[in-house]
Design a protein around this motif. Structure first.
Motif, PDB file in Angstrom:
ATOM      1  N   MET A 283       0.839  -1.209   0.000  1.00 54.31           N
ATOM      2  CA  MET A 283       0.000   0.000   0.000  1.00 54.31           C
ATOM      3  C   MET A 283       0.868   1.252   0.000  1.00 54.31           C
ATOM      4  SD  MET A 283      -2.849  -1.061   2.807  1.00 54.31           S
ATOM      5  CE  MET A 283      -3.661  -2.662   2.698  1.00 54.31           C
ATOM      6  N   LEU A 284       1.974   1.199   0.769  1.00 58.69           N
ATOM      7  CA  LEU A 284       2.882   2.353   0.830  1.00 58.69           C
ATOM      8  C   LEU A 284       3.551   2.576  -0.522  1.00 58.69           C
ATOM      9  CD1 LEU A 284       3.066   3.945   3.419  1.00 58.69           C
ATOM     10  CD2 LEU A 284       2.645   1.601   4.018  1.00 58.69           C
ATOM     11  N   LYS A 285       3.891   1.465  -1.202  1.00 64.47           N
ATOM     12  CA  LYS A 285       4.498   1.592  -2.535  1.00 64.47           C
ATOM     13  C   LYS A 285       3.493   2.219  -3.499  1.00 64.47           C
ATOM     14  CE  LYS A 285       7.543  -2.319  -2.158  1.00 64.47           C
ATOM     15  NZ  LYS A 285       7.589  -3.770  -2.311  1.00 64.47           N
ATOM     16  N   ALA A 286       2.261   1.748  -3.415  1.00 63.77           N
ATOM     17  CA  ALA A 286       1.226   2.282  -4.316  1.00 63.77           C
ATOM     18  C   ALA A 286       1.035   3.781  -4.064  1.00 63.77           C
ATOM     19  CB  ALA A 286      -0.083   1.530  -4.103  1.00 63.77           C
ATOM     20  N   ALA A 287       1.065   4.184  -2.796  1.00 61.17           N
ATOM     21  CA  ALA A 287       0.890   5.610  -2.467  1.00 61.17           C
ATOM     22  C   ALA A 287       2.068   6.422  -3.007  1.00 61.17           C
ATOM     23  CB  ALA A 287       0.758   5.786  -0.958  1.00 61.17           C
ATOM     24  N   GLY A 288       3.289   5.926  -2.816  1.00 61.40           N
ATOM     25  CA  GLY A 288       4.476   6.625  -3.325  1.00 61.40           C
ATOM     26  C   GLY A 288       4.422   6.789  -4.833  1.00 61.40           C
ATOM     27  N   SER A 289       4.027   5.726  -5.537  1.00 64.31           N
ATOM     28  CA  SER A 289       3.941   5.803  -7.008  1.00 64.31           C
ATOM     29  C   SER A 289       2.884   6.808  -7.436  1.00 64.31           C
ATOM     30  CB  SER A 289       3.550   4.454  -7.619  1.00 64.31           C
ATOM     31  OG  SER A 289       4.445   3.491  -7.225  1.00 64.31           O
ATOM     32  N   GLU A 290       1.775   6.819  -6.713  1.00 57.73           N
ATOM     33  CA  GLU A 290       0.695   7.735  -7.100  1.00 57.73           C
ATOM     34  C   GLU A 290       1.103   9.192  -6.859  1.00 57.73           C
ATOM     35  OE1 GLU A 290      -1.616   7.227  -8.983  1.00 57.73           O
ATOM     36  OE2 GLU A 290      -3.025   8.874  -8.711  1.00 57.73           O
ATOM     37  N   TYR A 291       1.798   9.454  -5.751  1.00 59.59           N
ATOM     38  CA  TYR A 291       2.275  10.828  -5.530  1.00 59.59           C
ATOM     39  C   TYR A 291       3.268  11.232  -6.613  1.00 59.59           C
ATOM     40  CZ  TYR A 291      -0.308  12.274  -1.514  1.00 59.59           C
ATOM     41  OH  TYR A 291      -1.344  12.693  -0.713  1.00 59.59           O
ATOM     42  N   ARG A 292       4.117  10.294  -7.005  1.00 57.10           N
ATOM     43  CA  ARG A 292       5.072  10.619  -8.062  1.00 57.10           C
ATOM     44  C   ARG A 292       4.326  10.982  -9.353  1.00 57.10           C
ATOM     45  NH1 ARG A 292      10.612   9.289  -9.420  1.00 57.10           N
ATOM     46  NH2 ARG A 292      10.817   9.700 -11.632  1.00 57.10           N
ATOM     47  N   ARG A 293       3.355  10.140  -9.705  1.00 57.87           N
ATOM     48  CA  ARG A 293       2.577  10.392 -10.929  1.00 57.87           C
ATOM     49  C   ARG A 293       1.862  11.743 -10.838  1.00 57.87           C
ATOM     50  NH1 ARG A 293      -2.469   9.503 -13.555  1.00 57.87           N
ATOM     51  NH2 ARG A 293      -3.534   9.420 -11.540  1.00 57.87           N
ATOM     52  N   ALA A 294       1.242  11.980  -9.691  1.00 56.13           N
ATOM     53  CA  ALA A 294       0.473  13.221  -9.519  1.00 56.13           C
ATOM     54  C   ALA A 294       1.373  14.454  -9.610  1.00 56.13           C
ATOM     55  CB  ALA A 294      -0.250  13.188  -8.174  1.00 56.13           C
ATOM     56  N   HIS A 295       2.551  14.362  -9.027  1.00 52.89           N
ATOM     57  CA  HIS A 295       3.467  15.513  -9.021  1.00 52.89           C
ATOM     58  C   HIS A 295       4.025  15.823 -10.404  1.00 52.89           C
ATOM     59  CE1 HIS A 295       4.371  15.267  -4.384  1.00 52.89           C
ATOM     60  NE2 HIS A 295       3.188  15.775  -4.665  1.00 52.89           N
TER      61      HIS A 295
ATOM     62  N   ALA B 176       9.324   4.160  -3.831  1.00 55.52           N
ATOM     63  CA  ALA B 176       8.341   4.159  -4.927  1.00 55.52           C
ATOM     64  C   ALA B 176       8.183   5.564  -5.489  1.00 55.52           C
ATOM     65  CB  ALA B 176       7.004   3.626  -4.435  1.00 55.52           C
ATOM     66  N   TYR B 177       8.314   6.562  -4.626  1.00 53.12           N
ATOM     67  CA  TYR B 177       8.227   7.953  -5.106  1.00 53.12           C
ATOM     68  C   TYR B 177       9.430   8.255  -5.998  1.00 53.12           C
ATOM     69  CZ  TYR B 177       7.728  12.971  -5.275  1.00 53.12           C
ATOM     70  OH  TYR B 177       7.605  14.261  -5.729  1.00 53.12           O
ATOM     71  N   GLY B 178      10.590   7.943  -5.467  1.00 49.63           N
ATOM     72  CA  GLY B 178      11.803   7.847  -6.286  1.00 49.63           C
ATOM     73  C   GLY B 178      12.469   9.118  -6.794  1.00 49.63           C
ATOM     74  N   ASP B 179      11.911  10.290  -6.565  1.00 48.83           N
ATOM     75  CA  ASP B 179      12.540  11.492  -7.112  1.00 48.83           C
ATOM     76  C   ASP B 179      13.569  12.045  -6.112  1.00 48.83           C
ATOM     77  OD1 ASP B 179      13.249  13.989  -8.043  1.00 48.83           O
ATOM     78  OD2 ASP B 179      11.228  14.488  -8.745  1.00 48.83           O
TER      79      ASP B 179
END
Ligand SMILES: Nc1ncnc2c1ncn2[C@@H]1O[C@H](COP(=O)(O)OP(=O)(O)O)[C@@H](O)[C@H]1O
Ligand SMILES: [Mg+2]
Length: 233
Positions: free
Chosen positions: A130-142, A221-224
């Motif tokens: 779930m945390l990975k999914a949240a990180g990926s979604e924030y990355r996409r959104a940003h 997952a956010y990765g930036d």
């Protein structure tokens, strides 16, 4: 982690003046909107309605934000809020879901399947996935460019209650767009603030060992690196 508040490390930020996390928790306790759920044709919708005293309360909160140098603003003007709430929802979730402005005080949003991560955490069902999914979604959104900011979009109220996770698809989606970062802040600072607000929800409820593990999943997952990199001296 990048911090626009004088480059202080995360631990110094846990109870600071000027922290969006504490500020948004305070705002949430005031409940300016009412939320209800209904069946419409063959879909379920969430109806978000601004209360009559909402404008005044939001103005008062913004006064507090300014006085405390917290770089977020409540969208106190109802028209502006309606437009921003529906627009952000469409931008992020419009591939499968819809948002509509219904009347002068109301926005109707398709109900996203799943549950918010705050509820998962409090029930003890929060997982690294779930945390990975949240990180990926924030990355996409940003990565969305927004004319309002002139650069990358940011949430402004990135708490765990505003991330809905769907177990079936393994996907997280963002909701709740009534607070916005100050436009004058650079995108990296706004993005780092979103991550910080999310992580401070985590630190408030889980054990320190688990917190580190979960935080790493989220940040990887956010990765930036430019947003995550520490900037304290
Ligand atoms: N479109 C939606 N799909 C699924 N759940 C939603 C949706 N909108 C709101 N919710 C649920 O209602 C809660 C409150 O809604 P939110 O838009 O975050 O309003 P508030 O301003 O009160 O935080 C959310 O934490 C979420 O659990
Ligand atoms: Mg919310």
């Amino acid at each position: 982690m990048f911090d626009f508040r004088n480059g202080k490390p995360l631990k110094v930020l846990l109870i600071p003046k000027g922290l969006s996390h504490a500020a948004t928790s305070f705002v949430e306790s005031l409940k300016i909107n009412s939320i209800s759920e209904k069946a419409r044709r063959n879909r379920r919708v969430v109806i978000k309605r601004r209360n009559v005293y909402g404008v005044r309360a939001a103005d008062l909160i913004n006064f507090y934000f300014r006085a405390a140098a917290i770089p977020i603003r409540y969208l106190s003007e109802v028209r502006e809020w309606r437009r921003w709430e529906a627009r952000c929802f469409q931008m992020l979730n419009g591939d499968r879901f819809r948002a509509k402005v219904r009347d002068s005080r109301t926005v109707t949003l398709d109900k996203l399947p799943g549950e918010n991560l705050w509820d998962h955490m409090n029930r003890g069902t929060l997982t690294p996935r779930m945390l990975k999914a949240a990180g990926s979604e924030y990355r996409r959104a940003h990565h969305f460019k927004d004319e309002e900011f002139g650069s990358g979009w940011s949430h402004g109220d990135a708490s765990m209650t505003n991330v809905i996770y769907n177990e079936k698809t393994g996907r997280a989606r963002l909701i709740d767009f009534e607070i916005r970062h100050e436009k004058s802040l650079p995108a990296t600072a706004r993005h780092a603030d979103d991550l910080l607000v999310f992580l401070l929800d985590l630190v408030s409820r889980v054990s320190s060992r688990q917190w580190i593990r979960f935080a790493i999943c989220f940040l990887r997952a956010y990765g930036d690196a430019a947003v995550i990199r520490p900037t304290w001296p």
